[in-house]
Scaffold this motif. Structure first.
Motif, PDB file in Angstrom:
ATOM      1  N   ALA A   1       5.534  13.151 -11.897  1.00  0.00           N
ATOM      2  CA  ALA A   1       4.505  13.759 -11.052  1.00  0.00           C
ATOM      3  C   ALA A   1       4.359  15.243 -11.337  1.00  0.00           C
ATOM      4  CB  ALA A   1       4.831  13.525  -9.586  1.00  0.00           C
ATOM      5  N   SER A   2       5.469  15.911 -11.629  1.00  0.00           N
ATOM      6  CA  SER A   2       5.413  17.348 -11.892  1.00  0.00           C
ATOM      7  C   SER A   2       4.772  17.664 -13.226  1.00  0.00           C
ATOM      8  CB  SER A   2       6.827  17.947 -11.838  1.00  0.00           C
ATOM      9  OG  SER A   2       7.603  17.478 -12.936  1.00  0.00           O
TER      10      SER A   2
ATOM     11  N   PRO B   1       0.816  -1.219   0.000  1.00  0.00           N
ATOM     12  CA  PRO B   1       0.000   0.000   0.000  1.00  0.00           C
ATOM     13  C   PRO B   1       0.845   1.263   0.000  1.00  0.00           C
ATOM     14  CG  PRO B   1       0.068  -0.946   2.196  1.00  0.00           C
ATOM     15  CD  PRO B   1       0.760  -1.922   1.294  1.00  0.00           C
ATOM     16  N   GLY B   2       0.249   2.322  -0.436  1.00  0.00           N
ATOM     17  CA  GLY B   2       0.903   3.631  -0.448  1.00  0.00           C
ATOM     18  C   GLY B   2      -0.016   4.640  -1.102  1.00  0.00           C
ATOM     19  N   ALA B   3       0.180   5.904  -0.779  1.00  0.00           N
ATOM     20  CA  ALA B   3      -0.729   6.939  -1.247  1.00  0.00           C
ATOM     21  C   ALA B   3      -0.307   7.544  -2.583  1.00  0.00           C
ATOM     22  CB  ALA B   3      -0.834   8.052  -0.200  1.00  0.00           C
ATOM     23  N   GLY B   4       0.964   7.412  -2.946  1.00  0.00           N
ATOM     24  CA  GLY B   4       1.454   8.048  -4.161  1.00  0.00           C
ATOM     25  C   GLY B   4       1.073   7.297  -5.417  1.00  0.00           C
ATOM     26  N   ALA B   5       1.469   7.858  -6.559  1.00  0.00           N
ATOM     27  CA  ALA B   5       1.167   7.239  -7.853  1.00  0.00           C
ATOM     28  C   ALA B   5       1.714   5.811  -7.893  1.00  0.00           C
ATOM     29  CB  ALA B   5       1.769   8.083  -8.967  1.00  0.00           C
TER      30      ALA B   5
ATOM     31  N   SER C   1      13.727   7.310  -8.728  1.00  0.00           N
ATOM     32  CA  SER C   1      12.951   8.308  -7.990  1.00  0.00           C
ATOM     33  C   SER C   1      12.925   9.646  -8.718  1.00  0.00           C
ATOM     34  CB  SER C   1      13.504   8.490  -6.576  1.00  0.00           C
ATOM     35  OG  SER C   1      13.236   7.364  -5.780  1.00  0.00           O
ATOM     36  N   THR C   2      14.060  10.047  -9.275  1.00  0.00           N
ATOM     37  CA  THR C   2      14.117  11.309 -10.022  1.00  0.00           C
ATOM     38  C   THR C   2      13.160  11.272 -11.206  1.00  0.00           C
ATOM     39  OG1 THR C   2      16.420  11.682  -9.375  1.00  0.00           O
ATOM     40  CG2 THR C   2      15.625  12.858 -11.317  1.00  0.00           C
ATOM     41  N   PHE C   3      13.141  10.145 -11.907  1.00  0.00           N
ATOM     42  CA  PHE C   3      12.231   9.984 -13.048  1.00  0.00           C
ATOM     43  C   PHE C   3      10.772  10.049 -12.598  1.00  0.00           C
ATOM     44  CE2 PHE C   3       9.921   6.864 -15.837  1.00  0.00           C
ATOM     45  CZ  PHE C   3       9.934   7.617 -17.003  1.00  0.00           C
ATOM     46  N   LEU C   4      10.426   9.343 -11.527  1.00  0.00           N
ATOM     47  CA  LEU C   4       9.045   9.322 -11.049  1.00  0.00           C
ATOM     48  C   LEU C   4       8.615  10.692 -10.538  1.00  0.00           C
ATOM     49  CD1 LEU C   4       9.055   5.885  -9.150  1.00  0.00           C
ATOM     50  CD2 LEU C   4       8.104   6.380 -11.420  1.00  0.00           C
ATOM     51  N   GLU C   5       9.516  11.408  -9.882  1.00  0.00           N
ATOM     52  CA  GLU C   5       9.185  12.748  -9.405  1.00  0.00           C
ATOM     53  C   GLU C   5       8.948  13.701 -10.570  1.00  0.00           C
ATOM     54  OE1 GLU C   5      12.506  13.596  -6.949  1.00  0.00           O
ATOM     55  OE2 GLU C   5      11.912  12.145  -5.401  1.00  0.00           O
TER      56      GLU C   5
END
Length: 264
Positions: A261-262, A21-25, A254-258
């Motif tokens: 998100a932007s 589980p998790g709240a992010g994409a 993480s850099t790619f996923l962030e």
């Protein structure tokens, strides 16, 4: 919420995985040829909690069934699409190592409404011409009584580096050489027959390609394949970068996923 062990069934094949589980994409993790979901365990641990993460054992691999069934690339990608829909994942980023990246690419091209982006960790795509005959020759050896010796020679000669940690080397070789020969052959043959160049050009979602130092991809061609493809090269790291250099791999991911998100 605790981790949930999951099962999904498609066309009589029972697939196994984990749902964190998790709240992010959401993110869906797909391992490579003759491997299992544990090969992406560092990425699962890194992402779980901040995002919903589903990790899948592909059919014929790990805990999933599928021996004796269709284990072509299309069957694998249809399974992934089924899992996305069954889990109610809203356009996840699919992170695939090696063959898993090719599976992710196929899902993105054939079912683009299901996918937000793909990350390919040293996937076998855009092979230089001189490697084409080697890949075909490997198919013949995989179909022979020398299957296990062939896998060991391939992994040690193509995928690992001479300085790869011995414990990691032994783990990789032991897991991959114990694969079901029919499953391995089906997957390999359909992967090398796949129109990867056409798929990369047609892919409608952002692509991250993270290359190992000993990659078999023609890196000079990759940026021209798709204007939304980001290429990152990791020096001093073998094909099994998610396990060999987990911290660096996680930072790139993480850099790619962030960045994704932007853009939303």
């Amino acid at each position: 919420m605790p981790t949930v062990e999951r099962q999904w069934e498609r066309d009589g094949v029972v697939l196994h995985g984990e749902d964190h589980p998790g709240a992010g994409a959401p993110v869906l993790l797909i391992h490579g040829w003759c491997c299992d979901s544990s090969f992406l365990a560092p990425q699962l641990e890194h992402l779980a909690g901040e995002r919903r993460v589903v990790a899948l054992d592909l059919r014929g691999h790990g805990r999933s069934g599928g021996a004796g069934a269709d284990c072509s690339l299309r069957a694998l990608s249809d399974d992934v699409a089924h899992v996305i829909e069954a889990c109610g994942l809203e356009r996840p980023a699919i992170v695939g190592h090696s063959m898993g990246g090719v599976v992710a690419l196929d899902v993105a091209v054939r079912r683009p409404e299901l996918v937000g982006a793909i990350a390919m960790f040293d996937s076998i795509v855009v092979r230089p011409p001189h490697l084409g005959s080697a890949a075909e020759g490997l198919s013949l050896l995989l179909a022979s009584p020398r299957f296990r010796e062939t896998v060991v020679d391939f992994v040690e000669g193509w995928l690992l580096r001479p300085d790869t940690d011995r414990v990691l080397r032994d783990r990789v070789v032991a897991t991959m050489s114990a694969a079901d020969p029919d499953v391995a052959l089906q997957c390999w043959q359909s992967m090398i027959e796949y129109d990867d160049r056409g798929a990369l050009k047609a892919c409608p979602v952002p692509i991250l390609f993270v290359a190992a130092e000993n990659t078999v991809a023609a890196l000079e061609e990759l940026p021209d394949m798709n204007p939304d493809l980001e290429l990152v090269c990791m020096r001093g790291v073998s094909h099994f970068q998610p396990l060999e250099a987990p911290d660096a791999t996680n930072r790139v991911l993480s850099t790619f996923l962030e960045r994704l998100a932007s853009r939303r």
